[in-house]
Design a protein around this motif. Structure first.
Motif, PDB file in Angstrom:
ATOM      1  N   CYS A   1      44.550  16.975 -47.955  1.00  0.00           N
ATOM      2  CA  CYS A   1      45.884  17.522 -48.244  1.00  0.00           C
ATOM      3  C   CYS A   1      46.738  17.560 -46.983  1.00  0.00           C
ATOM      4  O   CYS A   1      47.917  17.168 -47.001  1.00  0.00           O
ATOM      5  CB  CYS A   1      45.762  18.924 -48.826  1.00  0.00           C
ATOM      6  SG  CYS A   1      45.018  19.027 -50.469  1.00  0.00           S
ATOM      7  N   TYR A   2      46.174  18.025 -45.890  1.00  0.00           N
ATOM      8  CA  TYR A   2      46.942  18.118 -44.652  1.00  0.00           C
ATOM      9  C   TYR A   2      47.230  16.747 -44.060  1.00  0.00           C
ATOM     10  O   TYR A   2      48.324  16.504 -43.537  1.00  0.00           O
ATOM     11  CB  TYR A   2      46.204  19.000 -43.628  1.00  0.00           C
ATOM     12  CG  TYR A   2      46.431  20.468 -43.856  1.00  0.00           C
ATOM     13  CD1 TYR A   2      47.491  21.131 -43.222  1.00  0.00           C
ATOM     14  CD2 TYR A   2      45.621  21.206 -44.696  1.00  0.00           C
ATOM     15  CE1 TYR A   2      47.709  22.487 -43.428  1.00  0.00           C
ATOM     16  CE2 TYR A   2      45.840  22.561 -44.919  1.00  0.00           C
ATOM     17  CZ  TYR A   2      46.883  23.190 -44.273  1.00  0.00           C
ATOM     18  OH  TYR A   2      47.115  24.530 -44.496  1.00  0.00           O
ATOM     19  N   LYS A   3      46.277  15.845 -44.146  1.00  0.00           N
ATOM     20  CA  LYS A   3      46.526  14.493 -43.650  1.00  0.00           C
ATOM     21  C   LYS A   3      47.573  13.788 -44.504  1.00  0.00           C
ATOM     22  O   LYS A   3      48.428  13.054 -43.988  1.00  0.00           O
ATOM     23  CB  LYS A   3      45.219  13.692 -43.638  1.00  0.00           C
ATOM     24  CG  LYS A   3      44.268  14.119 -42.518  1.00  0.00           C
ATOM     25  CD  LYS A   3      42.982  13.314 -42.551  1.00  0.00           C
ATOM     26  CE  LYS A   3      42.100  13.660 -41.349  1.00  0.00           C
ATOM     27  NZ  LYS A   3      40.804  12.938 -41.388  1.00  0.00           N
ATOM     28  N   GLY A   4      47.534  14.000 -45.818  1.00  0.00           N
ATOM     29  CA  GLY A   4      48.549  13.430 -46.688  1.00  0.00           C
ATOM     30  C   GLY A   4      49.924  13.982 -46.378  1.00  0.00           C
ATOM     31  O   GLY A   4      50.918  13.251 -46.361  1.00  0.00           O
ATOM     32  N   LEU A   5      49.991  15.294 -46.138  1.00  0.00           N
ATOM     33  CA  LEU A   5      51.263  15.902 -45.747  1.00  0.00           C
ATOM     34  C   LEU A   5      51.782  15.282 -44.460  1.00  0.00           C
ATOM     35  O   LEU A   5      52.978  14.977 -44.343  1.00  0.00           O
ATOM     36  CB  LEU A   5      51.075  17.409 -45.574  1.00  0.00           C
ATOM     37  CG  LEU A   5      52.294  18.179 -45.057  1.00  0.00           C
ATOM     38  CD1 LEU A   5      53.470  18.074 -46.017  1.00  0.00           C
ATOM     39  CD2 LEU A   5      51.919  19.639 -44.800  1.00  0.00           C
TER      40      LEU A   5
ATOM     41  N   ILE B   1      45.579   9.642 -49.733  1.00  0.00           N
ATOM     42  CA  ILE B   1      44.614   9.780 -48.647  1.00  0.00           C
ATOM     43  C   ILE B   1      43.195   9.941 -49.183  1.00  0.00           C
ATOM     44  O   ILE B   1      42.885  10.932 -49.857  1.00  0.00           O
ATOM     45  CB  ILE B   1      44.969  11.004 -47.769  1.00  0.00           C
ATOM     46  CG1 ILE B   1      46.361  10.852 -47.171  1.00  0.00           C
ATOM     47  CG2 ILE B   1      43.906  11.199 -46.681  1.00  0.00           C
ATOM     48  CD1 ILE B   1      46.515   9.696 -46.203  1.00  0.00           C
ATOM     49  N   PRO B   2      42.311   8.984 -48.880  1.00  0.00           N
ATOM     50  CA  PRO B   2      40.904   9.164 -49.203  1.00  0.00           C
ATOM     51  C   PRO B   2      40.180   9.849 -48.040  1.00  0.00           C
ATOM     52  O   PRO B   2      40.483   9.600 -46.866  1.00  0.00           O
ATOM     53  CB  PRO B   2      40.405   7.727 -49.362  1.00  0.00           C
ATOM     54  CG  PRO B   2      41.266   6.935 -48.412  1.00  0.00           C
ATOM     55  CD  PRO B   2      42.593   7.644 -48.340  1.00  0.00           C
ATOM     56  N   MET B   3      39.275  10.736 -48.349  1.00  0.00           N
ATOM     57  CA  MET B   3      38.380  11.291 -47.341  1.00  0.00           C
ATOM     58  C   MET B   3      37.001  11.398 -47.971  1.00  0.00           C
ATOM     59  O   MET B   3      36.725  12.311 -48.753  1.00  0.00           O
ATOM     60  CB  MET B   3      38.860  12.639 -46.831  1.00  0.00           C
ATOM     61  CG  MET B   3      38.010  13.138 -45.673  1.00  0.00           C
ATOM     62  SD  MET B   3      38.792  14.428 -44.721  1.00  0.00           S
ATOM     63  CE  MET B   3      37.518  14.643 -43.463  1.00  0.00           C
ATOM     64  N   ASP B   4      36.187  10.417 -47.671  1.00  0.00           N
ATOM     65  CA  ASP B   4      34.887  10.277 -48.313  1.00  0.00           C
ATOM     66  C   ASP B   4      35.072  10.274 -49.834  1.00  0.00           C
ATOM     67  O   ASP B   4      35.757   9.429 -50.366  1.00  0.00           O
ATOM     68  CB  ASP B   4      33.916  11.363 -47.834  1.00  0.00           C
ATOM     69  CG  ASP B   4      33.573  11.193 -46.363  1.00  0.00           C
ATOM     70  OD1 ASP B   4      33.937  10.159 -45.773  1.00  0.00           O
ATOM     71  OD2 ASP B   4      32.953  12.096 -45.781  1.00  0.00           O
ATOM     72  N   GLU B   5      34.513  11.256 -50.532  1.00  0.00           N
ATOM     73  CA  GLU B   5      34.563  11.248 -52.000  1.00  0.00           C
ATOM     74  C   GLU B   5      35.858  11.811 -52.569  1.00  0.00           C
ATOM     75  O   GLU B   5      36.100  11.731 -53.778  1.00  0.00           O
ATOM     76  CB  GLU B   5      33.364  12.034 -52.564  1.00  0.00           C
ATOM     77  CG  GLU B   5      33.549  13.539 -52.716  1.00  0.00           C
ATOM     78  CD  GLU B   5      33.834  14.303 -51.429  1.00  0.00           C
ATOM     79  OE1 GLU B   5      34.383  15.409 -51.532  1.00  0.00           O
ATOM     80  OE2 GLU B   5      33.517  13.797 -50.335  1.00  0.00           O
ATOM     81  N   ALA B   6      36.701  12.391 -51.721  1.00  0.00           N
ATOM     82  CA  ALA B   6      37.928  13.054 -52.177  1.00  0.00           C
ATOM     83  C   ALA B   6      39.128  12.122 -52.046  1.00  0.00           C
ATOM     84  O   ALA B   6      39.212  11.315 -51.116  1.00  0.00           O
ATOM     85  CB  ALA B   6      38.171  14.325 -51.376  1.00  0.00           C
TER      86      ALA B   6
ATOM     87  N   ASN C   1      33.606  17.945 -52.075  1.00  0.00           N
ATOM     88  CA  ASN C   1      33.485  18.736 -50.851  1.00  0.00           C
ATOM     89  C   ASN C   1      34.826  19.392 -50.538  1.00  0.00           C
ATOM     90  O   ASN C   1      35.823  18.706 -50.313  1.00  0.00           O
ATOM     91  CB  ASN C   1      33.033  17.819 -49.707  1.00  0.00           C
ATOM     92  CG  ASN C   1      32.812  18.573 -48.424  1.00  0.00           C
ATOM     93  OD1 ASN C   1      33.751  19.097 -47.837  1.00  0.00           O
ATOM     94  ND2 ASN C   1      31.569  18.613 -47.965  1.00  0.00           N
ATOM     95  N   ASN C   2      34.854  20.719 -50.520  1.00  0.00           N
ATOM     96  CA  ASN C   2      36.116  21.424 -50.344  1.00  0.00           C
ATOM     97  C   ASN C   2      36.747  21.177 -48.984  1.00  0.00           C
ATOM     98  O   ASN C   2      37.982  21.156 -48.866  1.00  0.00           O
ATOM     99  CB  ASN C   2      35.915  22.927 -50.559  1.00  0.00           C
ATOM    100  CG  ASN C   2      35.820  23.320 -52.014  1.00  0.00           C
ATOM    101  OD1 ASN C   2      36.356  24.334 -52.437  1.00  0.00           O
ATOM    102  ND2 ASN C   2      35.094  22.530 -52.819  1.00  0.00           N
ATOM    103  N   HIS C   3      35.942  20.986 -47.957  1.00  0.00           N
ATOM    104  CA  HIS C   3      36.474  20.634 -46.631  1.00  0.00           C
ATOM    105  C   HIS C   3      37.225  19.313 -46.713  1.00  0.00           C
ATOM    106  O   HIS C   3      38.357  19.189 -46.216  1.00  0.00           O
ATOM    107  CB  HIS C   3      35.327  20.557 -45.621  1.00  0.00           C
ATOM    108  CG  HIS C   3      35.753  20.330 -44.207  1.00  0.00           C
ATOM    109  ND1 HIS C   3      35.237  21.034 -43.151  1.00  0.00           N
ATOM    110  CD2 HIS C   3      36.646  19.460 -43.657  1.00  0.00           C
ATOM    111  CE1 HIS C   3      35.793  20.621 -42.018  1.00  0.00           C
ATOM    112  NE2 HIS C   3      36.639  19.652 -42.307  1.00  0.00           N
ATOM    113  N   HIS C   4      36.625  18.342 -47.337  1.00  0.00           N
ATOM    114  CA  HIS C   4      37.262  17.029 -47.477  1.00  0.00           C
ATOM    115  C   HIS C   4      38.559  17.123 -48.289  1.00  0.00           C
ATOM    116  O   HIS C   4      39.564  16.481 -47.951  1.00  0.00           O
ATOM    117  CB  HIS C   4      36.311  16.038 -48.158  1.00  0.00           C
ATOM    118  CG  HIS C   4      35.096  15.720 -47.358  1.00  0.00           C
ATOM    119  ND1 HIS C   4      33.985  15.126 -47.909  1.00  0.00           N
ATOM    120  CD2 HIS C   4      34.806  15.919 -46.045  1.00  0.00           C
ATOM    121  CE1 HIS C   4      33.063  14.965 -46.975  1.00  0.00           C
ATOM    122  NE2 HIS C   4      33.536  15.439 -45.837  1.00  0.00           N
TER     123      HIS C   4
END
Length: 208
Positions: free
Chosen positions: A169-173, A99-104, A161-164
């Motif tokens: 992690c939750y979206k990947g789960l 799962i990508p979320m912006d830079e993460a 970004n810690n939010h990202h």
């Protein structure tokens, strides 16, 4: 053939009172209230991207901190999912997501094995996100894997970004769970194991 894969769990201690209802074959509807806004946001993501209908209401001692509420919500939710899975007949069993979320970028891989285990490789650099201590996210995933009977690996490859990072992690789960608990029509009447049974939480010997 498989019935309704739903369950309701209530958990009451001196520290928390929690009620959880899940429908694994839902449409991603959620009704969540934990008293911790960021945790609510993560659980809404889990529901939406797994297509699990989720109702979770919790009251806890958040005047102390968020630890008990965070952990107990995960314990109750994992238990509810395990109950909804029943004997885990016909499930794909394994699931993974990148799962990508912006830079993460985070990878989640799991096995609905009934053998709980967590590998957590998620570097976080902030002490808090909103109203929750970031160290509690590992506690959430640990408790969830324990009562859910899930072998769970979560690894963030990179991110700033810690939010990202946490949200990925939750979206990947969510995506990995949806893959793993989907019924495989080619083995709909079978347990996905060469032993014919998936090890229970109390088993001393694992099953493959």
């Amino acid at each position: 053939m498989h019935g309704m894969r739903t369950a309701t769990v209530t958990r009451t201690t001196r520290e928390t009172a929690i009620s959880v209802t899940v429908d694994l074959d839902g449409t991603g509807r959620s009704d969540i209230s934990t008293g911790l806004g960021f945790l609510d946001h993560m659980l809404e993501q889990l529901s939406r991207h797994s297509l699990m209908d989720l109702r979770l209401h919790a009251k806890g001692d958040i005047h102390i901190d968020g630890h008990h509420t965070t952990e107990d919500c995960a314990l109750a939710l994992g238990q509810a999912i395990s109950q909804a899975l029943g004997n885990r007949l016909g499930i794909q069993r394994y699931g993974s997501a990148l799962i990508p979320m912006d830079e993460a970028l985070t990878q989640v891989a799991l096995d609905l094995s009934n053998r709980p285990f967590l590998v957590w490789n998620v570097p976080l650099t902030r002490d808090k996100l909103g109203d929750i201590d970031t160290e509690l996210f590992k506690e959430w995933f640990q408790a969830f894997s324990q009562t859910g009977g899930i072998t769970l690996h979560v690894a963030t490859h990179y991110g700033e970004n810690n939010h990202h990072i946490v949200e990925s992690c939750y979206k990947g789960l969510a995506k990995a769970l949806r893959m793993a608990w989907t019924i495989d029509p080619r083995q709909a009447s079978q347990v996905p194991s060469t032993k014919g049974v998936l090890g229970s939480l109390g088993d001393s010997a694992p099953s493959a």
